[in-house]
Design a protein around this motif. Structure first.
Motif, PDB file in Angstrom:
ATOM      1  N   ASP A  59       0.846  -1.188   0.000  1.00  0.00           N
ATOM      2  CA  ASP A  59       0.000   0.000   0.000  1.00  0.00           C
ATOM      3  C   ASP A  59       0.885   1.243   0.000  1.00  0.00           C
ATOM      4  O   ASP A  59       1.938   1.264   0.662  1.00  0.00           O
ATOM      5  CB  ASP A  59      -0.894   0.032   1.247  1.00  0.00           C
ATOM      6  N   THR A  60       0.467   2.266  -0.704  1.00  0.00           N
ATOM      7  CA  THR A  60       1.149   3.557  -0.694  1.00  0.00           C
ATOM      8  C   THR A  60       0.133   4.630  -0.327  1.00  0.00           C
ATOM      9  O   THR A  60      -0.975   4.666  -0.893  1.00  0.00           O
ATOM     10  CB  THR A  60       1.767   3.872  -2.066  1.00  0.00           C
ATOM     11  N   PHE A  61       0.511   5.481   0.633  1.00  0.00           N
ATOM     12  CA  PHE A  61      -0.432   6.501   1.086  1.00  0.00           C
ATOM     13  C   PHE A  61       0.305   7.787   1.420  1.00  0.00           C
ATOM     14  O   PHE A  61       1.494   7.787   1.736  1.00  0.00           O
ATOM     15  CB  PHE A  61      -1.252   6.010   2.282  1.00  0.00           C
ATOM     16  N   SER A  62      -0.422   8.898   1.334  1.00  0.00           N
ATOM     17  CA  SER A  62       0.165  10.225   1.503  1.00  0.00           C
ATOM     18  C   SER A  62       0.309  10.588   2.977  1.00  0.00           C
ATOM     19  O   SER A  62      -0.454  10.122   3.831  1.00  0.00           O
ATOM     20  CB  SER A  62      -0.702  11.285   0.814  1.00  0.00           C
ATOM     21  N   ILE A  63       1.301  11.451   3.238  1.00  0.00           N
ATOM     22  CA  ILE A  63       1.480  12.040   4.559  1.00  0.00           C
ATOM     23  C   ILE A  63       1.116  13.507   4.466  1.00  0.00           C
ATOM     24  O   ILE A  63       1.741  14.273   3.725  1.00  0.00           O
ATOM     25  CB  ILE A  63       2.925  11.879   5.049  1.00  0.00           C
ATOM     26  N   GLY A  64       0.102  13.902   5.213  1.00  0.00           N
ATOM     27  CA  GLY A  64      -0.328  15.286   5.176  1.00  0.00           C
ATOM     28  C   GLY A  64       0.441  16.174   6.123  1.00  0.00           C
ATOM     29  O   GLY A  64       0.638  17.360   5.849  1.00  0.00           O
ATOM     30  N   GLN A  65       0.880  15.616   7.240  1.00  0.00           N
ATOM     31  CA  GLN A  65       1.691  16.369   8.191  1.00  0.00           C
ATOM     32  C   GLN A  65       2.946  15.551   8.484  1.00  0.00           C
ATOM     33  O   GLN A  65       3.586  15.081   7.556  1.00  0.00           O
ATOM     34  CB  GLN A  65       0.881  16.648   9.466  1.00  0.00           C
ATOM     35  N   GLU A  66       3.285  15.361   9.767  1.00  0.00           N
ATOM     36  CA  GLU A  66       4.470  14.570  10.102  1.00  0.00           C
ATOM     37  C   GLU A  66       4.123  13.145  10.492  1.00  0.00           C
ATOM     38  O   GLU A  66       4.996  12.376  10.879  1.00  0.00           O
ATOM     39  CB  GLU A  66       5.249  15.249  11.223  1.00  0.00           C
ATOM     40  N   SER A  67       2.854  12.781  10.411  1.00  0.00           N
ATOM     41  CA  SER A  67       2.474  11.410  10.715  1.00  0.00           C
ATOM     42  C   SER A  67       1.259  11.024   9.888  1.00  0.00           C
ATOM     43  O   SER A  67       0.543  11.876   9.368  1.00  0.00           O
ATOM     44  CB  SER A  67       2.165  11.249  12.210  1.00  0.00           C
ATOM     45  N   VAL A  68       1.057   9.715   9.796  1.00  0.00           N
ATOM     46  CA  VAL A  68      -0.085   9.210   9.048  1.00  0.00           C
ATOM     47  C   VAL A  68      -0.528   7.906   9.692  1.00  0.00           C
ATOM     48  O   VAL A  68       0.302   7.139  10.213  1.00  0.00           O
ATOM     49  CB  VAL A  68       0.265   8.987   7.562  1.00  0.00           C
ATOM     50  N   SER A  69      -1.814   7.656   9.701  1.00  0.00           N
ATOM     51  CA  SER A  69      -2.372   6.398  10.205  1.00  0.00           C
ATOM     52  C   SER A  69      -3.116   5.706   9.079  1.00  0.00           C
ATOM     53  O   SER A  69      -3.827   6.345   8.308  1.00  0.00           O
ATOM     54  CB  SER A  69      -3.332   6.653  11.378  1.00  0.00           C
ATOM     55  N   ARG A  70      -2.951   4.401   9.017  1.00  0.00           N
ATOM     56  CA  ARG A  70      -3.630   3.642   7.976  1.00  0.00           C
ATOM     57  C   ARG A  70      -3.937   2.239   8.515  1.00  0.00           C
ATOM     58  O   ARG A  70      -3.089   1.624   9.167  1.00  0.00           O
ATOM     59  CB  ARG A  70      -2.752   3.542   6.727  1.00  0.00           C
ATOM     60  N   THR A  71      -5.115   1.756   8.246  1.00  0.00           N
ATOM     61  CA  THR A  71      -5.486   0.386   8.593  1.00  0.00           C
ATOM     62  C   THR A  71      -5.326  -0.481   7.356  1.00  0.00           C
ATOM     63  O   THR A  71      -5.882  -0.168   6.296  1.00  0.00           O
ATOM     64  CB  THR A  71      -6.929   0.315   9.110  1.00  0.00           C
ATOM     65  N   ILE A  72      -4.555  -1.545   7.483  1.00  0.00           N
ATOM     66  CA  ILE A  72      -4.285  -2.450   6.357  1.00  0.00           C
ATOM     67  C   ILE A  72      -4.965  -3.783   6.651  1.00  0.00           C
ATOM     68  O   ILE A  72      -4.682  -4.441   7.654  1.00  0.00           O
ATOM     69  CB  ILE A  72      -2.775  -2.654   6.163  1.00  0.00           C
ATOM     70  N   ARG A  73      -5.863  -4.163   5.774  1.00  0.00           N
ATOM     71  CA  ARG A  73      -6.570  -5.427   5.950  1.00  0.00           C
ATOM     72  C   ARG A  73      -5.694  -6.569   5.439  1.00  0.00           C
ATOM     73  O   ARG A  73      -5.105  -6.498   4.355  1.00  0.00           O
ATOM     74  CB  ARG A  73      -7.908  -5.411   5.203  1.00  0.00           C
ATOM     75  N   LEU A  74      -5.627  -7.620   6.229  1.00  0.00           N
ATOM     76  CA  LEU A  74      -4.840  -8.795   5.856  1.00  0.00           C
ATOM     77  C   LEU A  74      -5.790  -9.843   5.291  1.00  0.00           C
ATOM     78  O   LEU A  74      -6.321 -10.694   6.009  1.00  0.00           O
ATOM     79  CB  LEU A  74      -4.089  -9.336   7.071  1.00  0.00           C
ATOM     80  N   GLU A  75      -5.999  -9.764   3.988  1.00  0.00           N
ATOM     81  CA  GLU A  75      -6.964 -10.652   3.353  1.00  0.00           C
ATOM     82  C   GLU A  75      -6.574 -12.116   3.499  1.00  0.00           C
ATOM     83  O   GLU A  75      -7.435 -13.004   3.486  1.00  0.00           O
ATOM     84  CB  GLU A  75      -7.083 -10.302   1.863  1.00  0.00           C
ATOM     85  N   ASP A  76      -5.282 -12.386   3.658  1.00  0.00           N
ATOM     86  CA  ASP A  76      -4.832 -13.772   3.775  1.00  0.00           C
ATOM     87  C   ASP A  76      -5.398 -14.454   5.010  1.00  0.00           C
ATOM     88  O   ASP A  76      -5.446 -15.675   5.090  1.00  0.00           O
ATOM     89  CB  ASP A  76      -3.312 -13.848   3.807  1.00  0.00           C
ATOM     90  N   PHE A  77      -5.831 -13.667   6.003  1.00  0.00           N
ATOM     91  CA  PHE A  77      -6.425 -14.251   7.198  1.00  0.00           C
ATOM     92  C   PHE A  77      -7.663 -15.081   6.871  1.00  0.00           C
ATOM     93  O   PHE A  77      -7.963 -16.066   7.532  1.00  0.00           O
ATOM     94  CB  PHE A  77      -6.801 -13.128   8.186  1.00  0.00           C
ATOM     95  N   ASN A  78      -8.390 -14.662   5.854  1.00  0.00           N
ATOM     96  CA  ASN A  78      -9.621 -15.357   5.522  1.00  0.00           C
ATOM     97  C   ASN A  78      -9.352 -16.796   5.103  1.00  0.00           C
ATOM     98  O   ASN A  78     -10.181 -17.679   5.282  1.00  0.00           O
ATOM     99  CB  ASN A  78     -10.354 -14.627   4.394  1.00  0.00           C
ATOM    100  N   ASP A  79      -8.181 -17.022   4.542  1.00  0.00           N
ATOM    101  CA  ASP A  79      -7.842 -18.363   4.073  1.00  0.00           C
ATOM    102  C   ASP A  79      -7.096 -19.186   5.117  1.00  0.00           C
ATOM    103  O   ASP A  79      -7.246 -20.398   5.189  1.00  0.00           O
ATOM    104  CB  ASP A  79      -6.975 -18.273   2.810  1.00  0.00           C
ATOM    105  N   HIS A  80      -6.293 -18.482   5.923  1.00  0.00           N
ATOM    106  CA  HIS A  80      -5.394 -19.222   6.805  1.00  0.00           C
ATOM    107  C   HIS A  80      -5.796 -19.145   8.273  1.00  0.00           C
ATOM    108  O   HIS A  80      -5.378 -19.982   9.057  1.00  0.00           O
ATOM    109  CB  HIS A  80      -3.961 -18.709   6.645  1.00  0.00           C
ATOM    110  N   GLY A  81      -6.555 -18.152   8.652  1.00  0.00           N
ATOM    111  CA  GLY A  81      -7.098 -18.063   9.997  1.00  0.00           C
ATOM    112  C   GLY A  81      -6.080 -18.290  11.093  1.00  0.00           C
ATOM    113  O   GLY A  81      -5.067 -17.614  11.182  1.00  0.00           O
ATOM    114  N   LEU A  82      -6.362 -19.285  11.938  1.00  0.00           N
ATOM    115  CA  LEU A  82      -5.521 -19.562  13.093  1.00  0.00           C
ATOM    116  C   LEU A  82      -4.069 -19.809  12.729  1.00  0.00           C
ATOM    117  O   LEU A  82      -3.172 -19.552  13.526  1.00  0.00           O
ATOM    118  CB  LEU A  82      -6.056 -20.797  13.833  1.00  0.00           C
TER     119      LEU A  82
END
Length: 586
Positions: free
Chosen positions: A231-254
């Motif tokens: 993922d690539t995302f912009s920084i508007g100030q000196e920090s940025v927060s982003r939530t990244i979904r781990l789609e692989d969890f759906n297949d591998h779970g535990l």
């Protein structure tokens, strides 16, 4: 760029840059018992008379000095040549830990001052150095050996170790290193896993932000070499927060959750791009795990989990608080797991990040505990709070840490049972820690005299099997027993259904080396030691009340000979025998 020297591994394993310079090894050194060095400008010109091996404190054998007496002010100097390829970079000088106060000068210019003996700090020394020439780094460290309001852990305020207190650590005791970075670079990151949503919250904090520039962060995640996401995302100030979904969890779970049994880790590579050009790259990792309580049951990853922990003081015969090598830190974790434990309570010490790295990699739960003071004062409150804030920030990203212990056994708050200020201090540390880290458990005062707390943690050195069987046979008996003649909860703070754990017990002394010492009960030989260990472990396994335990302790330490291992890490019983007793299987 690295050089091979004392403790040559990269010191900050969750925030790794490839280009760095290790400054461990030989430094010039002197005592300053009259505290005259600063007024005499030792940071500009002084004829140092000693040598020391950094990062080992002067009290330790590995420092090359090995003098355990009081020397509260010490000085260091190292002459450093800055390579020409560092020209145009920002130069960051890092200190892993200096006990207790530090001032740093480069070429006579003050570049940093820090208070707190267990936490890191850095100085941007760019404007003070000569690139391509020799540079002088001078450090003044001041410790206060007799001050019992200082966050000091097990460091004794008398010259000779005694009882539960050990040799002091003064000055530099964790690695020193230099990093060249671009003016725009990543300062730190914060990683918060959520297994229920299958995502990772990523916060990136940068330096060198300019409003007229385009700044982007690229985050690449892999799992055991397998590409997961980018993922690539912009920084508007000196920090940025982003939530990244781990789609692989759906297949591998535990299969991809982090546990001590299967310590799965995701690798993370972060790149900072300024106007499309990469200016900084940092490598890290994270583990997807959750610790929680539901209906009074302690859970790991939403499943009931029994914590089988050992008390680990993190001392070494030749290095004291500093492990002789990275392999020694790893071996302590391997031995812990081989004896059947799935966790360690790091006692009265904010541990080296390399230990936490190996706990992440090898799979070991850790309770992170602050080095406490011994008496209460307003000065103590300020010192303690500031250093605890730095501790939680430093170690937040480690999946191995599942609980925070700011205070142990009313250290620093000795009158907490009746003193409202001390009660409010412990209560404030609980809420402060929860405000910084909502995903971990917090124990307000481990052992007894608890205020608000996520766990009821009991210290009980009773050694008679029949007493332990009776005491932990039901919840009411456990909550009213008062081991050590202490109230479990401060009056006014009621039991709220929290899980109950026995977080210090055992302490059987058994001499199997040249060390003389003591313990809470004594064994005459190996057979007696095994019988005594069985007598205290079996009631814990049988108890319908206890959801975990922490046995005292992993190793002998100086005059304490109540370890499962000797001070030099030799087992007192075969490891497999200890494992069967600890796990209750076999």
């Amino acid at each position: 760029m690295t050089q091979q020297t004392s403790r040559s591994e990269y010191p900050r394993p969750q925030f790794v840059r490839e280009n760095w310079m290790n400054l461990n090894g030989e430094w010039e050194f002197d005592f300053d018992d009259d505290n005259l060095g600063e007024s005499a400008a030792w940071y500009t010109d002084h004829a140092f008379t000693r040598k020391i091996q950094v990062p080992f404190c002067y009290e330790s054998k590995l420092s090359g000095i090995g003098e355990p007496g009081f020397h509260d002010v010490v000085w260091y100097r190292k002459t450093l040549s800055i390579p020409g390829e560092y020209r145009g970079k920002r130069l960051l000088l890092h200190f892993g830990a200096v006990d207790y106060e530090a001032k740093v000068w480069v070429n006579g210019r003050l570049v940093a001052a820090h208070e707190g003996g267990h936490t890191p700090f850095l100085a941007d020394i760019t404007d003070a150095v000569i690139v391509g020439g020799d540079n002088s780094i001078v450090v003044k460290a001041a410790d206060y050996s007799r001050d019992v309001t200082l966050p000091r852990g097990k460091q004794y305020w008398k010259e000779q170790s005694a009882g539960i207190f050990y040799t002091r650590t003064t000055g530099i005791w964790q690695s020193v290193w230099l990093e060249p970075v671009e003016p725009a670079h990543i300062r730190r990151i914060r990683l918060t896993p959520d297994i229920d949503r299958n995502d990772i919250d990523l916060e990136v904090f940068t330096a060198g932000f300019k409003p007229n520039q385009s700044m982007m962060v690229r985050a690449k995640i892999t799992f055991q070499g397998e590409f997961i996401s980018e993922d690539t995302f912009s920084i508007g100030q000196e920090s940025v927060s982003r939530t990244i979904r781990l789609e692989d969890f759906n297949d591998h779970g535990l299969g991809r959750w982090w546990t001590p049994e299967k310590p799965h880790l995701y690798d993370l590579e972060l790149s900072l791009l300024v106007d499309g050009v990469v200016t900084d790259t940092v490598k890290s990792y994270f583990g997807m795990r959750k610790v929680s309580i539901e209906d009074g049951v302690l859970l790991l990853n939403n499943r009931p989990y029994t914590m089988r922990m050992v008390l680990d003081q993190g001392y070494f015969p030749d290095g004291l608080l500093t492990a002789p090598s990275d392999d020694d830190l790893r071996r302590d974790i391997e031995l812990t797991k081989e004896m059947g434990f799935n966790g360690a309570r790091k006692h009265q010490k904010v541990e080296d990040p390399r230990y936490l790295y190996w706990a992440d990699r090898l799979g070991l739960l850790v309770w992170g505990e602050m080095a406490n003071a011994y008496q209460f004062s307003e000065t103590y409150v300020g010192r303690f709070t500031r250093e605890w804030l730095q501790t939680v920030e430093r170690d937040y990203n480690h999946p191995c840490i599942v609980a925070w212990v700011p205070i142990n056994e009313s250290w620093g708050v000795p009158n907490i049972l009746v003193d409202k200020r001390q009660q409010q201090h412990a209560l404030s540390m609980y809420h402060l820690t929860k405000s910084l880290d909502p995903m971990r458990l917090v124990i307000s005062n481990d052992g007894w005299e608890l205020v608000k707390t996520d766990l009821i943690s009991i210290h009980d050195y009773e050694w008679r099997r029949e007493v332990l069987n009776e005491r932990y046979s039901d919840k009411e008996k456990a909550l009213t027993a008062r081991p050590a003649n202490r109230w479990l909860l401060v009056p006014g703070f009621e039991y709220e259904g929290q899980p109950i754990l026995l977080t210090e017990f055992g302490g059987i002394s058994f001499r199997k080396s040249d060390w003389e010492g003591w313990g809470y009960s004594g064994a005459a030989d190996e057979g007696d030691f095994m019988r005594r260990l069985t007598d205290i472990m079996e009631p814990v396994h049988k108890s319908p009340v206890l959801q975990g335990f922490c046995y005292t302790q992993l190793t002998d330490v100086e005059q304490e000979i109540n370890g499962l291992l000797t001070y030099d890490r030799k087992p007192k019983l075969p490891l497999e025998t200890i494992r069967k007793i600890v796990t209750g299987i076999g």
